[in-house]
Design a protein around this motif. Structure first.
Motif, short mmCIF file in Angstrom:
data_model
loop_
_atom_site.label_atom_id
_atom_site.label_comp_id
_atom_site.label_asym_id
_atom_site.label_seq_id
_atom_site.Cartn_x
_atom_site.Cartn_y
_atom_site.Cartn_z
N THR A 342 0.84 -1.20 0.00
CA THR A 342 0.00 0.00 0.00
C THR A 342 0.87 1.24 0.00
O THR A 342 1.84 1.33 0.76
N ALA A 343 0.52 2.19 -0.85
CA ALA A 343 1.20 3.49 -0.88
C ALA A 343 0.16 4.58 -0.62
O ALA A 343 -0.93 4.56 -1.20
N ARG A 395 -4.94 6.73 -1.44
CA ARG A 395 -4.35 5.45 -1.04
C ARG A 395 -4.37 4.52 -2.24
O ARG A 395 -5.43 4.28 -2.82
N ASP A 411 11.13 2.71 -0.29
CA ASP A 411 9.90 3.50 -0.28
C ASP A 411 9.88 4.50 -1.42
O ASP A 411 8.85 4.70 -2.08
N ILE A 414 8.98 2.87 -4.70
CA ILE A 414 7.56 2.49 -4.74
C ILE A 414 6.68 3.71 -4.96
O ILE A 414 5.75 3.69 -5.78
N ILE A 415 6.98 4.81 -4.27
CA ILE A 415 6.20 6.03 -4.44
C ILE A 415 6.37 6.58 -5.85
O ILE A 415 5.40 7.05 -6.48
N ALA A 418 4.17 4.54 -8.09
CA ALA A 418 2.76 4.86 -7.87
C ALA A 418 2.39 6.19 -8.52
O ALA A 418 1.33 6.32 -9.16
N HIS A 434 4.31 11.14 2.07
CA HIS A 434 3.87 9.83 1.59
C HIS A 434 4.25 8.77 2.61
O HIS A 434 5.06 9.01 3.52
N VAL A 436 4.47 4.14 2.98
CA VAL A 436 4.39 2.83 2.34
C VAL A 436 4.24 1.77 3.43
O VAL A 436 4.86 1.86 4.49
N ARG A 438 4.15 -2.57 3.82
CA ARG A 438 4.35 -3.87 3.17
C ARG A 438 3.73 -4.98 4.01
O ARG A 438 3.91 -5.01 5.23
#
Length: 504
Positions: A342-343, A395, A411, A414-415, A418, A434, A436, A438
């Motif tokens: 989830t970000a 989200r 992180d 991943i951001i 996204a 932001h 993150v 896991r």
């Protein structure tokens, strides 16, 4: 059971209000000193009931058992530093954002009843009605999903008349559900059921985004009996089946505490009692000991109990039972697990305003890199009272296949991914902040045959005497399923205690 006013206040406030730098409350960590001293001797005569796993299912089982048998000796063991499992709530800059599940279903009412018993009933929120619609990404746009559908299945053809998600041919094919001959196939997947009744477009553009967004798995693998139980015995038209079935009456379909789901975890921990929770302890194996069980811990100590509740993922339960009950261990290894990622991105509202919708769903055939995402929640629209007025919060939940690939990355990486994906649909500036989260251990996916496997696992555990299985793998996905299973297990254990007392 209704908690005393002191514990209700504690539940609302959380167990301590200091927070880590990332905005999350510190995990509750408990290590009773008298038990710690006993552990040093290498042999601990433990409580009568050991609950392995301090997530929502484990804590709910302990809470329900103590409500029925206040005299029971109960100890909850959790391998992680703190309790809560997949419930992980972020509190940052006046915002409350769920990184895991963000609400519970009100039908059936087990989760809502638990919140009432914990003194949290007056804190429960429903998603904002003004922003209740759900969007679907389609050809570079966010288009509204027709309202009133059941997991993407229409209740009547008028619902499909005005949607741009389907082509004229797709709508004509969907209408064939009303005239196709009746047929029932056991162990059928969601994708196969919907595809043969409505065709490819309804399956891929309506049902798949919803179902995959909830269950995080391919619709061609998910068990229709679990995901769409309302069609379990339907042989003909699904539209006619929905028309005949009464709609759930009264009350919202989804609710959550205003201060986050971690307030439920904190209230459960307060109800169970700090002296009954031991965190940071890893159980290695289960062996029989007379009429009870012995749990070996990672440091060589052993705990003994009449009853053991396995409130851990099926893979962990399989490891615990491997030496003593290999047949059940093998059965538990067969459950399909998925990773989750989830970000969360927060933007200045003056620079970006969320669409007027609770969220958006991303079909798996979306163009790259948008296809790495499965679902979006516009938190400031869905839960407006949880977000500071100057912020818009999005989200993003990654598709399970992408989650497994990107969990090891930083992180920032991943951001960045996204943002690149989201900017294919939304004019996003740089985020103000932001976060993150896991979920590496995996959560169960109800693939075809899941119900049969879950029922067999429960039966085998019960036949052993003194072993109970609880959690999403055997009780069904979602918070409500976990609470229902916890209540059932607690009632069975209390019943066995009562029977043993009468015999004695």
């Amino acid at each position: 059971m209704r908690l005393p006013s002191r514990l209700r206040r504690l539940a609302r406030q959380g167990l301590g209000d200091e927070r880590r730098p990332d905005g999350r409350r510190p995990a509750l960590r408990v290590r009773p000193p008298e038990l710690r001293r006993a552990r040093e001797d290498g042999l601990v005569m433990g409580p009568r009931v050991l609950v392995l796993g301090g997530g929502l299912a484990g804590l709910s089982t302990a809470h329900a058992l103590l409500a029925q048998r206040p005299d029971a000796d109960v100890l909850v063991l959790e391998a992680r530093p703190g309790v809560g499992g997949n419930v992980r709530t972020l509190h940052r800059e006046g915002c409350t954002v769920e990184m895991g599940p963000d609400a519970f279903m009100t039908m059936p009412g087990h989760a809502e009843a638990l919140c009432e018993a914990l003194g949290l009933g007056d804190t429960l929120l429903s998603p904002d009605a003004a922003s209740s619609r759900v969007m679907v990404a389609h050809r570079g746009e966010l288009l509204p999903l027709p309202e009133g559908m059941a997991m993407g299945v229409p209740r009547n053809m008028m619902q499909l008349a005005g949607t741009r998600l389907l082509s004229p041919l797709g709508k004509a094919r969907a209408a064939m559900d009303l005239v196709l001959p009746a047929r029932h196939e056991p162990d059928e997947s969601v994708g196969h059921l919907v595809g043969r009744r409505f065709g490819r477009e309804v399956k891929e553009r309506m049902v798949e985004p919803i179902v995959s967004g909830i269950y995080g798995a391919d619709v061609d693998e998910l068990d229709a009996a679990v995901v769409m139980p309302m069609f379990a015995n339907v042989r003909g038209s699904l539209i006619r089946a929905l028309t005949r079935a009464p709609r759930p009456a009264g009350g919202p379909g989804m609710r959550a505490p205003s201060n986050g789901l971690d307030s439920v975890v904190n209230a459960l921990a307060a109800s169970v009692g700090a002296d009954r929770i031991l965190s940071g302890v890893i159980a290695r194996s289960l062996t029989r000991r007379g009429e009870g069980w012995s749990v070996s811990l990672d440091d060589g100590a052993r705990l003994h109990a009449d009853e053991v509740v396995l409130a851990v993922p099926p893979g962990a339960a399989a490891e615990l039972l491997a030496a003593e009950v290999p047949e059940l261990s093998d059965l538990l290894r067969g459950f399909r697990l998925r990773s989750a990622l989830t970000a969360v991105l927060a933007f200045e509202r003056s620079e970006f305003t969320s669409p007027l919708a609770s969220g958006a769903l991303i079909p798996r055939n979306a163009p790259a890199p948008l296809d790495v995402l499965g679902a979006l929640t516009f938190v400031d629209r869905k839960w407006p009272s949880r977000v500071a007025g100057h912020l818009s919060v999005v989200r993003a939940t990654f598709r399970p296949s992408a989650a497994a690939e990107f969990i090891p990355r930083s992180d920032d990486a991943i951001i960045a991914l996204a943002l690149e994906a989201l900017r294919m649909m939304l004019p996003l500036p740089e985020p103000r902040w932001h976060a993150v989260e896991r979920f590496e251990t995996g959560t169960p996916s109800p693939v075809v045959g899941h119900m049969r496997r879950a029922a067999e696992a429960r039966e085998r555990a019960l036949s052993l005497g003194g072993i109970s299985l609880v959690g999403a793998a055997v009780d069904g996905p979602g918070i409500a399923g976990c609470v229902r299973g916890a209540n059932l297990a607690a009632g069975q254990i209390a019943g066995r205690f009562s029977s043993a007392s009468r015999v004695a």
